[in-house]
Motif scaffolding. Structure first.
Motif, PDB file in Angstrom:
ATOM      1  N   ASP A  69      -0.276  17.436 -31.085  1.00  0.00           N
ATOM      2  CA  ASP A  69      -1.160  18.342 -31.825  1.00  0.00           C
ATOM      3  C   ASP A  69      -0.777  19.808 -31.616  1.00  0.00           C
ATOM      4  O   ASP A  69      -0.721  20.574 -32.593  1.00  0.00           O
ATOM      5  CB  ASP A  69      -2.618  18.100 -31.439  1.00  0.00           C
ATOM      6  CG  ASP A  69      -3.153  16.786 -32.007  1.00  0.00           C
ATOM      7  OD1 ASP A  69      -2.465  16.185 -32.855  1.00  0.00           O
ATOM      8  OD2 ASP A  69      -4.255  16.366 -31.597  1.00  0.00           O
ATOM      9  N   PRO A  70      -0.483  20.239 -30.387  1.00  0.00           N
ATOM     10  CA  PRO A  70      -0.005  21.614 -30.223  1.00  0.00           C
ATOM     11  C   PRO A  70       1.308  21.873 -30.964  1.00  0.00           C
ATOM     12  O   PRO A  70       1.506  22.973 -31.488  1.00  0.00           O
ATOM     13  CB  PRO A  70       0.190  21.744 -28.705  1.00  0.00           C
ATOM     14  CG  PRO A  70      -0.782  20.773 -28.128  1.00  0.00           C
ATOM     15  CD  PRO A  70      -0.769  19.606 -29.082  1.00  0.00           C
ATOM     16  N   PHE A  71       2.181  20.881 -31.008  1.00  0.00           N
ATOM     17  CA  PHE A  71       3.439  21.030 -31.744  1.00  0.00           C
ATOM     18  C   PHE A  71       3.170  21.259 -33.224  1.00  0.00           C
ATOM     19  O   PHE A  71       3.766  22.154 -33.846  1.00  0.00           O
ATOM     20  CB  PHE A  71       4.297  19.775 -31.547  1.00  0.00           C
ATOM     21  CG  PHE A  71       5.567  19.750 -32.350  1.00  0.00           C
ATOM     22  CD1 PHE A  71       6.662  20.527 -31.985  1.00  0.00           C
ATOM     23  CD2 PHE A  71       5.671  18.942 -33.476  1.00  0.00           C
ATOM     24  CE1 PHE A  71       7.840  20.496 -32.723  1.00  0.00           C
ATOM     25  CE2 PHE A  71       6.845  18.903 -34.223  1.00  0.00           C
ATOM     26  CZ  PHE A  71       7.935  19.684 -33.842  1.00  0.00           C
ATOM     27  N   THR A  72       2.277  20.469 -33.785  1.00  0.00           N
ATOM     28  CA  THR A  72       1.949  20.614 -35.209  1.00  0.00           C
ATOM     29  C   THR A  72       1.325  21.967 -35.494  1.00  0.00           C
ATOM     30  O   THR A  72       1.676  22.639 -36.479  1.00  0.00           O
ATOM     31  CB  THR A  72       0.998  19.490 -35.660  1.00  0.00           C
ATOM     32  OG1 THR A  72       1.661  18.224 -35.500  1.00  0.00           O
ATOM     33  CG2 THR A  72       0.591  19.658 -37.114  1.00  0.00           C
ATOM     34  N   LYS A  73       0.405  22.410 -34.639  1.00  0.00           N
ATOM     35  CA  LYS A  73      -0.252  23.693 -34.851  1.00  0.00           C
ATOM     36  C   LYS A  73       0.736  24.848 -34.774  1.00  0.00           C
ATOM     37  O   LYS A  73       0.617  25.834 -35.503  1.00  0.00           O
ATOM     38  CB  LYS A  73      -1.360  23.872 -33.815  1.00  0.00           C
ATOM     39  CG  LYS A  73      -2.562  22.957 -34.036  1.00  0.00           C
ATOM     40  CD  LYS A  73      -3.599  23.142 -32.946  1.00  0.00           C
ATOM     41  CE  LYS A  73      -4.771  22.191 -33.155  1.00  0.00           C
ATOM     42  NZ  LYS A  73      -5.791  22.315 -32.066  1.00  0.00           N
ATOM     43  N   ALA A  74       1.722  24.737 -33.877  1.00  0.00           N
ATOM     44  CA  ALA A  74       2.676  25.821 -33.687  1.00  0.00           C
ATOM     45  C   ALA A  74       3.793  25.827 -34.726  1.00  0.00           C
ATOM     46  O   ALA A  74       4.284  26.888 -35.097  1.00  0.00           O
ATOM     47  CB  ALA A  74       3.279  25.742 -32.287  1.00  0.00           C
ATOM     48  N   THR A  75       4.186  24.638 -35.198  1.00  0.00           N
ATOM     49  CA  THR A  75       5.372  24.553 -36.062  1.00  0.00           C
ATOM     50  C   THR A  75       5.075  24.173 -37.513  1.00  0.00           C
ATOM     51  O   THR A  75       5.912  24.393 -38.383  1.00  0.00           O
ATOM     52  CB  THR A  75       6.355  23.513 -35.504  1.00  0.00           C
ATOM     53  OG1 THR A  75       5.771  22.205 -35.610  1.00  0.00           O
ATOM     54  CG2 THR A  75       6.705  23.811 -34.060  1.00  0.00           C
TER      55      THR A  75
END
Length: 380
Positions: A69-75
């Motif tokens: 989820d942090p990956f999706t939010k950041a990228t």
């Protein structure tokens, strides 16, 4: 690919699945720092999706919450899960069919990696996307050309502190010393490879001399196992058994998976773990050749191995990746217990997967030979 129900497990898969789900619900994870988010937005931004293998259950819940989820939010890149007991069968089937539907296989066993590498199933890792902290913290032995250590797990010595209020066994020699440390023992039933090194250590073999398990060493190990066999009250199979039997006072001392033991300790179990002579195994993450989203997969690999994200992965799943820089983002009580802590990892014996996969003159692998002897010994 069809998602398999993670609750439908065979006995063999239960051991591995329970191993991987050990501490996910028990650990807190720090918020992803703005610096990590900003770095990902600048270096890894994209679109579309990436398809990643996972084990389901709380393992995937932990990775999703603290990595995906942090990956999706950041990228801006969505992460899709595919769930099964093991990644290798699916990877091989897709590769031979010429239709690869996954992007990243996480959890490729070290013993299976060489053959899959030689077959050309993986693509080189683009380490130019990694930040300096990741490169410096992840040792070269964990950064192969086309795979990266995803996580490590260990089988180690654990004992009931109530049975030894003045201090329990500190090594495998102590495990074998039933006079000094009396009480019922436990050992792992299914596999030879996880028990034979313990017997050799108990017989005085130095850590550095355990591998390879030559025939003369095997004779020595089985002779030593003959000594302890009468004191093994139960041969455990599933990952949760050993800690539970310690809690129930059915064991005084046993081998146990690190994650399962740590999980029990965090729940208040009077268990102490010992890293000296632990059997350490690495599992790899690899980007699949022919996968639909290789560019996004490279970005995910770079994100996953960033120090703070690696710390989240550990706290979300219970098992550490190889980046030692994650230690500064972890609670002190976690650092004291895990294998990525050099003080602990240096005491362990790392599995020689290459030797285990090597074929003998009779056509069997060394691993198959060990297992044949083990099953015969257990049945005797």
């Amino acid at each position: 690919m069809i998602k398999r129900d993670p609750n439908c497990l065979s006995l063999n898969s239960l051991s591995r699945r329970s191993l991987l789900q050990s501490t996910a619900a028990l650990l807190s994870v720090p918020l992803v720092a703005r610096a990590t988010v900003a770095w990902a937005q600048e270096r890894l931004a994209g679109s579309g999706e990436v398809v990643v293998f996972s084990y389901g259950g709380t393992f995937t819940e932990g990775v999703r919450r603290y990595v995906y989820d942090p990956f999706t939010k950041a990228t801006g890149i969505k992460v899709l899960d595919v769930v099964a007991d093991f990644p290798e069968p699916g990877v091989r089937a897709m590769f031979h069919a010429g239709k690869v539907e996954w992007d990243i296989a996480t959890g490729v066993a070290a013993a299976n990696y060489p053959a899959m590498h030689e077959a050309g199933m993986f693509v080189p890792i683009d380490y130019s996307l990694w930040d300096q902290e990741s490169l410096e913290g992840t040792p070269p032995r964990a950064r192969l050309d086309d795979a990266v250590v995803a996580f490590s797990s260990a089988l180690l010595l654990a004992y009931d502190q109530r049975a030894f209020p003045k201090g329990g066994p500190q090594n495998w020699g102590d495990f074998w010393d039933v006079k000094k440390f009396p009480g019922p023992r436990g050992l792992f039933a299914p596999e030879a490879k996880r028990n034979l090194p313990f017997a050799l250590l108990a017989d005085g073999v130095a850590h550095k001399d355990v591998w390879p398990l030559t025939d003369d060493k095997l004779d020595r190990a089985f002779k030593k196992l003959d000594e302890i066999k009468p004191y093994v009250s139960k041969w455990w199979n599933a990952g949760g058994e050993a800690p539970q039997l310690l809690v129930n006072k059915e064991y005084a001392v046993t081998s146990a998976y690190d994650g399962r033991a740590i999980s029990a300790i965090k729940q208040g179990a009077p268990i102490k773990i010992v890293w000296d002579g632990a059997y350490l195994v690495h599992a790899y993450a690899a980007i699949l050749k022919g996968g639909p989203n290789n560019a996004n997969a490279q970005k995910m690999m770079a994100f996953l191995n960033r120090a703070q994200i690696a710390a989240g992965y550990l706290q979300g799943t219970g098992y550490p990746g190889p980046n030692t820089n994650q230690l500064k983002y972890l609670p002190a009580e976690v650092v004291e217990q895990v294998s990525v802590n050099p003080e602990n990892g240096s005491k362990a014996i790392v599995e020689d997967s290459t030797w285990l996969a090597t074929k003998r003159p009779d056509g069997k692998t060394n691993l198959e030979h060990l297992q044949d002897r083990w099953l015969a010994w257990r049945a005797a």
